[in-house]
Design a protein around this motif. Structure first.
Motif, PDB file in Angstrom:
ATOM      1  N   GLU A  34      39.048  50.975  43.964  1.00  0.00           N
ATOM      2  CA  GLU A  34      40.305  51.095  42.787  1.00  0.00           C
ATOM      3  C   GLU A  34      41.570  50.497  43.580  1.00  0.00           C
ATOM      4  N   GLY A  72      36.260  43.119  38.635  1.00  0.00           N
ATOM      5  CA  GLY A  72      36.746  44.111  37.651  1.00  0.00           C
ATOM      6  C   GLY A  72      39.026  43.689  37.725  1.00  0.00           C
ATOM      7  N   CYS A  73      39.267  42.783  38.881  1.00  0.00           N
ATOM      8  CA  CYS A  73      40.679  42.196  39.014  1.00  0.00           C
ATOM      9  C   CYS A  73      40.796  40.592  38.622  1.00  0.00           C
ATOM     10  N   GLU A  74      41.877  40.519  38.960  1.00  0.00           N
ATOM     11  CA  GLU A  74      42.035  39.186  39.411  1.00  0.00           C
ATOM     12  C   GLU A  74      41.856  38.553  40.695  1.00  0.00           C
ATOM     13  N   TRP A  75      41.281  37.723  40.842  1.00  0.00           N
ATOM     14  CA  TRP A  75      41.118  37.239  42.236  1.00  0.00           C
ATOM     15  C   TRP A  75      41.885  36.884  42.815  1.00  0.00           C
ATOM     16  N   ARG A 100      41.630  47.360  43.190  1.00  0.00           N
ATOM     17  CA  ARG A 100      41.573  46.510  41.669  1.00  0.00           C
ATOM     18  C   ARG A 100      42.857  47.083  41.813  1.00  0.00           C
ATOM     19  N   ALA A 101      43.906  48.144  41.783  1.00  0.00           N
ATOM     20  CA  ALA A 101      45.097  48.326  41.244  1.00  0.00           C
ATOM     21  C   ALA A 101      46.224  47.484  41.902  1.00  0.00           C
ATOM     22  N   ASP A 102      45.838  46.293  42.564  1.00  0.00           N
ATOM     23  CA  ASP A 102      46.535  45.711  43.497  1.00  0.00           C
ATOM     24  C   ASP A 102      46.312  44.555  44.449  1.00  0.00           C
ATOM     25  N   PRO A 103      45.501  43.787  43.543  1.00  0.00           N
ATOM     26  CA  PRO A 103      44.407  42.542  44.396  1.00  0.00           C
ATOM     27  C   PRO A 103      44.974  41.713  44.976  1.00  0.00           C
TER      28      PRO A 103
END
Length: 270
Positions: free
Chosen positions: A145, A58-61, A148-151
């Motif tokens: 969460e 759900g976000c960049e690795w 995902r907001a700041d991986p």
């Protein structure tokens, strides 16, 4: 019903690892249990295992991070509705070896506790290690969460997924009793140079042996550290190889020696 979950993605571990985990659970869990596998490839997984598509992160690795961040999908609020899991669930890494009855892992502490193995590589820091951990499904969705907001920020601050989980559980994590979950390299493998002459031992009181950071059980079984090395290599051959061409870290090569480990044959099987 005792509930267990595992995650399989990529090519490092095949369906045989999932099937082997099921077999070990069948031998070491009293009564009924359910094994759920989140995976990107269901082919070959035995029908007794409930296999589901592995959710996207759900976000960049995070870049330049060694953490197994994909495991964070288990903290999502949709895990329960998707899989039918509820309440406390035990996660077990696929490269773990169950060697004794694990009923206690399902009842230890409170059902709402997040219980981890202690990170034995850094015992003074009271960090958790997520090779074997129990968590209440859907109770702490803020963990994924926040990621995902700041991986990248999370990865930079914590380095590893398990360190992030340790810091993110409200009220703090709990630990398994110290003898239950043993680390192969730190608790089974003899110290250098004794590992050249003695096989790894099975510690008294151990219930699950974990292999974080390698070597893999399939390699230890035949006496090698990685698949790139010859099996059953003699101590002298390994010692001579330390000074061969292409060895960039001679000390690392010298100390990474393991003899075949017979007790794995007995426990690590389907």
């Amino acid at each position: 019903m005792k509930q267990v979950i595992c995650v399989k993605w990529g090519t490092a571990y095949g369906a045989d690892y999932v099937n082997r985990l099921y077999g070990m659970l069948r031998r070491h869990v009293t009564g009924d249990f359910r094994l759920v596998c989140l995976t990107d490839n269901k082919e070959g997984i035995r029908p007794e295992v409930d296999a589901y598509d592995l959710p996207e992160l759900g976000c960049e690795w995070p870049k330049k991070s060694m953490g197994k961040w994909r495991k964070l999908v288990m903290w999502g609020s949709d895990l329960g509705p998707t899989t039918g899991l509820s309440g406390p669930v035990l996660f077990i890494d696929l490269d773990s070896v169950i060697v004794d009855n694990i009923d206690g892992y399902f009842t230890h502490g409170s059902p709402d506790d997040v219980v981890l193995a202690r990170n034995w590589a850094k015992p003074m820091q009271k960090l958790g290690q997520t090779s074997v951990f129990r968590f209440p499904v859907g109770k702490y969705p803020h963990i994924i969460e926040q990621f995902r907001a700041d991986p990248q920020g999370v990865a930079d601050r914590h380095g590893f997924e398990q360190h992030f989980v340790t810091a993110s559980v409200p009220g703090g994590i709990k630990f398994w009793p110290p003898t239950w979950t043993r680390h192969f390299r730190l608790h089974c493998l003899p110290p250098f140079p004794l590992r050249y002459f003695k096989s790894a031992k099975l510690p008294k009181g151990a219930k699950i042996v974990t292999f974080p950071g390698g070597p893999n059980p399939s390699d230890v079984l035949v006496g090698r550290w990685t698949q790139q090395e010859p099996a059953h290599e003699t101590p002298w051959e390994h010692f001579k190889g330390t000074f061969g061409k292409g060895v960039t870290n001679r000390w690392r090569h010298l100390t990474r020696y393991v003899r075949p480990t017979p007790w794995l044959t007995h426990y690590w099987k389907e």
